[in-house]
Design a protein around this motif. Structure first.
Motif, PDB file in Angstrom:
ATOM      1  N   PHE A  71       0.826  -1.211   0.000  1.00  0.00           N
ATOM      2  CA  PHE A  71       0.000   0.000   0.000  1.00  0.00           C
ATOM      3  C   PHE A  71       0.862   1.263   0.000  1.00  0.00           C
ATOM      4  CE2 PHE A  71      -2.758  -3.293   1.767  1.00  0.00           C
ATOM      5  CZ  PHE A  71      -3.876  -3.148   0.966  1.00  0.00           C
ATOM      6  N   GLY A  72       1.673   1.413  -1.040  1.00  0.00           N
ATOM      7  CA  GLY A  72       2.486   2.601  -1.143  1.00  0.00           C
ATOM      8  C   GLY A  72       1.658   3.873  -1.174  1.00  0.00           C
ATOM      9  N   ILE A  73       0.557   3.848  -1.911  1.00  0.00           N
ATOM     10  CA  ILE A  73      -0.311   5.028  -2.024  1.00  0.00           C
ATOM     11  C   ILE A  73      -1.413   5.018  -0.971  1.00  0.00           C
ATOM     12  CG2 ILE A  73       0.193   5.294  -4.485  1.00  0.00           C
ATOM     13  CD1 ILE A  73      -2.631   4.195  -5.052  1.00  0.00           C
ATOM     14  N   GLY A  74      -1.314   4.103  -0.015  1.00  0.00           N
ATOM     15  CA  GLY A  74      -2.323   4.002   1.026  1.00  0.00           C
ATOM     16  C   GLY A  74      -3.467   3.095   0.621  1.00  0.00           C
ATOM     17  N   ARG A  75      -4.253   2.736   1.612  1.00  0.00           N
ATOM     18  CA  ARG A  75      -5.399   1.859   1.350  1.00  0.00           C
ATOM     19  C   ARG A  75      -6.565   2.640   0.748  1.00  0.00           C
ATOM     20  NH1 ARG A  75      -3.007  -1.234   5.347  1.00  0.00           N
ATOM     21  NH2 ARG A  75      -3.331  -3.486   5.132  1.00  0.00           N
ATOM     22  N   ILE A 264      14.985  -4.966 -14.053  1.00  0.00           N
ATOM     23  CA  ILE A 264      14.439  -4.464 -12.792  1.00  0.00           C
ATOM     24  C   ILE A 264      13.113  -5.177 -12.558  1.00  0.00           C
ATOM     25  CG2 ILE A 264      13.574  -2.480 -11.511  1.00  0.00           C
ATOM     26  CD1 ILE A 264      15.392  -0.691 -13.136  1.00  0.00           C
ATOM     27  N   LEU A 265      12.941  -5.721 -11.368  1.00  0.00           N
ATOM     28  CA  LEU A 265      11.717  -6.439 -11.022  1.00  0.00           C
ATOM     29  C   LEU A 265      10.899  -5.587 -10.065  1.00  0.00           C
ATOM     30  CD1 LEU A 265      13.276  -9.950 -10.266  1.00  0.00           C
ATOM     31  CD2 LEU A 265      12.836  -8.867 -12.481  1.00  0.00           C
ATOM     32  N   VAL A 266       9.616  -5.411 -10.362  1.00  0.00           N
ATOM     33  CA  VAL A 266       8.721  -4.645  -9.495  1.00  0.00           C
ATOM     34  C   VAL A 266       7.434  -5.421  -9.284  1.00  0.00           C
ATOM     35  CG1 VAL A 266       9.666  -2.386 -10.131  1.00  0.00           C
ATOM     36  CG2 VAL A 266       7.777  -3.332 -11.453  1.00  0.00           C
ATOM     37  N   ALA A 267       6.741  -5.079  -8.210  1.00  0.00           N
ATOM     38  CA  ALA A 267       5.423  -5.664  -7.902  1.00  0.00           C
ATOM     39  C   ALA A 267       4.848  -4.859  -6.750  1.00  0.00           C
ATOM     40  CB  ALA A 267       5.547  -7.156  -7.570  1.00  0.00           C
ATOM     41  N   LYS A 268       4.331  -5.543  -5.724  1.00  0.00           N
ATOM     42  CA  LYS A 268       3.818  -4.947  -4.496  1.00  0.00           C
ATOM     43  C   LYS A 268       3.114  -3.612  -4.711  1.00  0.00           C
ATOM     44  CE  LYS A 268       6.795  -7.383  -1.185  1.00  0.00           C
ATOM     45  NZ  LYS A 268       5.740  -8.233  -0.624  1.00  0.00           N
ATOM     46  N   ALA A 269       3.808  -2.479  -4.543  1.00  0.00           N
ATOM     47  CA  ALA A 269       3.154  -1.169  -4.588  1.00  0.00           C
ATOM     48  C   ALA A 269       2.527  -0.866  -5.937  1.00  0.00           C
ATOM     49  CB  ALA A 269       4.151  -0.065  -4.227  1.00  0.00           C
ATOM     50  N   LEU A 270       2.982  -1.522  -7.011  1.00  0.00           N
ATOM     51  CA  LEU A 270       2.414  -1.272  -8.338  1.00  0.00           C
ATOM     52  C   LEU A 270       0.942  -1.638  -8.393  1.00  0.00           C
ATOM     53  CD1 LEU A 270       3.056  -0.371 -11.260  1.00  0.00           C
ATOM     54  CD2 LEU A 270       3.644  -2.750 -11.765  1.00  0.00           C
ATOM     55  N   SER A 271       0.525  -2.528  -7.517  1.00  0.00           N
ATOM     56  CA  SER A 271      -0.859  -2.997  -7.505  1.00  0.00           C
ATOM     57  C   SER A 271      -1.833  -1.979  -6.932  1.00  0.00           C
ATOM     58  CB  SER A 271      -0.958  -4.266  -6.655  1.00  0.00           C
ATOM     59  OG  SER A 271      -0.747  -3.947  -5.283  1.00  0.00           O
ATOM     60  N   GLY A 272      -1.324  -0.997  -6.191  1.00  0.00           N
ATOM     61  CA  GLY A 272      -2.208  -0.100  -5.470  1.00  0.00           C
ATOM     62  C   GLY A 272      -2.928  -0.776  -4.325  1.00  0.00           C
ATOM     63  N   GLY A 273      -2.660  -2.059  -4.135  1.00  0.00           N
ATOM     64  CA  GLY A 273      -3.247  -2.798  -3.027  1.00  0.00           C
ATOM     65  C   GLY A 273      -4.516  -3.546  -3.360  1.00  0.00           C
ATOM     66  N   LEU A 309      -7.978  -5.030 -15.117  1.00  0.00           N
ATOM     67  CA  LEU A 309      -8.028  -4.456 -13.770  1.00  0.00           C
ATOM     68  C   LEU A 309      -6.626  -4.262 -13.201  1.00  0.00           C
ATOM     69  CD1 LEU A 309     -11.044  -6.363 -12.212  1.00  0.00           C
ATOM     70  CD2 LEU A 309     -10.907  -3.897 -12.619  1.00  0.00           C
ATOM     71  N   ALA A 310      -5.746  -5.231 -13.418  1.00  0.00           N
ATOM     72  CA  ALA A 310      -4.373  -5.110 -12.927  1.00  0.00           C
ATOM     73  C   ALA A 310      -3.644  -3.972 -13.627  1.00  0.00           C
ATOM     74  CB  ALA A 310      -3.627  -6.426 -13.126  1.00  0.00           C
ATOM     75  N   MET A 311      -3.821  -3.882 -14.920  1.00  0.00           N
ATOM     76  CA  MET A 311      -3.140  -2.820 -15.671  1.00  0.00           C
ATOM     77  C   MET A 311      -3.676  -1.444 -15.266  1.00  0.00           C
ATOM     78  SD  MET A 311      -0.964  -4.551 -17.509  1.00  0.00           S
ATOM     79  CE  MET A 311      -0.877  -5.549 -16.011  1.00  0.00           C
ATOM     80  N   ALA A 312      -4.977  -1.355 -15.058  1.00  0.00           N
ATOM     81  CA  ALA A 312      -5.566  -0.087 -14.619  1.00  0.00           C
ATOM     82  C   ALA A 312      -5.058   0.294 -13.234  1.00  0.00           C
ATOM     83  CB  ALA A 312      -7.090  -0.193 -14.608  1.00  0.00           C
ATOM     84  N   ALA A 313      -4.927  -0.707 -12.361  1.00  0.00           N
ATOM     85  CA  ALA A 313      -4.395  -0.434 -11.021  1.00  0.00           C
ATOM     86  C   ALA A 313      -2.975   0.107 -11.111  1.00  0.00           C
ATOM     87  CB  ALA A 313      -4.430  -1.710 -10.179  1.00  0.00           C
ATOM     88  N   GLY A 314      -2.159  -0.485 -11.968  1.00  0.00           N
ATOM     89  CA  GLY A 314      -0.793  -0.018 -12.136  1.00  0.00           C
ATOM     90  C   GLY A 314      -0.726   1.391 -12.702  1.00  0.00           C
TER      91      GLY A 314
END
Length: 468
Positions: A71-75, A264-273, A309-314
């Motif tokens: 939750f980088g951008i918060g919940r 570079i590998l990313v995940a977690k915060a990219l989801s927006g939670g 939905l995943a792409m929109a979240a990112g």
């Protein structure tokens, strides 16, 4: 017409919330329920907003775990909700397998804008899937099989990722793991070169900041490691699944160290939670070694990876990070907290080290000098290494409404991974709570040491019950 009551998930949550421990014990992970009951974390979280959680009595907690960095951008950020709702409202033709989705192209374009030396993106469903993809990419691109990682690393819990991590508690019972993997000490260029000079290594994968313990590299380690990889024909992979996307006060943690990885590998915060998403950013020549002919266009993939939905979240997450200047906020608030904790370390002998970048902070405790404290510390740490940290996290939670946890199994470091949206009031809350609890831990006898004895007794009773 659909009957709403059949699909009212919020009402279902409300109806079954107080049963959460019972239904998890019956159908899911009973041991996790035992852990939570032992340390008194049964408060029943019912709502989350930004950096805050609210329990069944509507008490507010400050979340310094943020779902281990998710939750980088918060919940429940309103912009993310709008983005996801717009996808559902538009009835988009999601996951048409004989087509390519436009939103995946847009998200890839925006990610690569942050790493212009890379050219291609592969999407996955999670961080560990991204690591698995990187292993395959490296082997295909180099024709070599060996993968190097670092001791004390964490890269995920699926089979290939598990083979690269440095903690036996996760590995025990699952061996033999993926072959031809080896670990070198973090921050040790000589050990790395000894392995690379065999010219058998496909890739060296490293967390720019190690999540377990929050260990930072020396200033030139990553740059020199990348140079060694180039010299010996190996790929340099930066696992930024936890430390990337702004957490450290720069968009990528490698940006602090003037290094340009091959992946570079990313995940977690990219989801927006909300919707899981992972990604591998890489060079075109590497990508093309894997997808080198039309009949190999689907040689690696993941069914749900590019779902709308995943792409929109990112996309929405990147927009929020940019528009709200959250990278800058992570740098500013992180520096404030680091300064405050370093000041505490000057005043409290149990607090032996503070380290981090941005909002990835490790607070390490160690053996005190005074005799009374040392005796109590030794008793606790002999019973279970890392137990002392629980004597800090539990009162932080119960008395100060702050959720945090240790940085790994047997660790003496508490790790802070708050959302990037925390404000100065939250920093003051953190500083006051930690200072109060750490000061209390220096009183012997005292409530914190009584808690330690209780935890030891409970653990012993649980072992006896399990044995019988």
């Amino acid at each position: 017409m659909l009957e709403r009551q059949n699909y009212d998930i919020a009402a279902l949550f409300e109806a079954r919330e107080r049963e959460r421990f019972d239904i998890h014990t019956r159908y899911l992970n009973e041991q996790m329920v035992r852990v939570l009951r032992t340390i008194g974390y049964d408060v029943g979280f019912r709502r989350g907003l930004g950096q805050y959680l609210y329990d069944r009595n509507d008490a507010r907690y400050l979340d310094l775990l943020s779902g281990f960095g998710v939750f980088g951008i918060g919940r429940n950020h309103p912009a993310l909700r709008v983005a996801l709702e717009s996808v559902l409202d538009a009835e988009l033709p999601n996951l048409v397998q004989m087509d390519v989705p436009p939103l995946a192209g847009v998200l890839a374009e925006r990610l690569l804008g942050k790493a212009p030396y890379l050219d291609k993106v592969f999407f996955a469903n999670s961080g560990t899937e991204s690591v698995e993809a990187a292993i395959k990419f490296a082997r295909a691109a180099t024709g070599r099989s060996r993968i190097l990682s670092c001791e004390h690393a964490f890269h995920g819990l699926t089979f290939g990722s598990l083979s690269l991590i440095g903690d036996d508690i996760f590995k025990n019972g699952f061996e033999p793991l993926l072959g031809d993997c080896a670990a070198v000490p973090f921050n040790d260029l000589n050990a790395l070169e000894d392995k690379l000079r065999t010219r058998e290594v496909a890739a060296f994968i490293v967390e720019p900041i190690q999540g377990k313990g929050v260990h930072l590299p020396s200033p030139d380690y990553l740059k020199n490691a990348a140079e060694l990889c180039r010299r010996y024909g190996s790929l340099f992979i930066a696992d930024e699944i936890q430390c990337g996307l702004g957490r450290t006060g720069k968009f990528f943690a490698v940006d602090h160290f003037d290094v340009k990885p091959d992946m570079i590998l990313v995940a977690k915060a990219l989801s927006g939670g909300h919707v899981p998403v992972g990604a591998v950013l890489t060079r075109k020549d590497i990508y093309d070694k894997l997808f080198n002919r039309m009949d190999r266009a689907v040689v690696h993939g993941s069914t749900f990876a590019k779902n709308d939905l995943a792409m929109a979240a990112g996309i929405a997450t990147l927009e929020v990070i940019e528009s709200e200047k959250l990278v800058e906020n992570a740098a500013r608030t992180g520096q404030r907290l680091l300064t405050a904790f370093k000041d505490m370390a000057e005043r409290h002998e149990l607090l032996c080290d503070v380290r981090g970048l941005g909002l990835m902070i490790g607070i390490e405790f160690g053996t005190p000098k005074s005799l009374k404290l040392r005796a109590s510390w030794t008793m606790i740490e002999t019973a279970s290494r890392g137990l002392f940290c629980q004597l800090i996290t539990i009162p932080l939670f119960k008395e100060h409404k702050i959720l945090t946890q240790v940085a790994g199994h047997g660790s003496r470091t508490i790790k802070l991974l708050p959302p990037y949206v925390i404000a100065d009031d939250d920093c003051a809350w953190i500083e006051k709570a930690f200072d109060t609890v750490i000061a209390e831990s220096h009183r012997v006898p005292g409530a914190i040491w009584s808690l330690g004895k209780t935890l030891i007794e409970n653990a012993a009773a649980a072992r006896r019950a399990q044995a019988s």
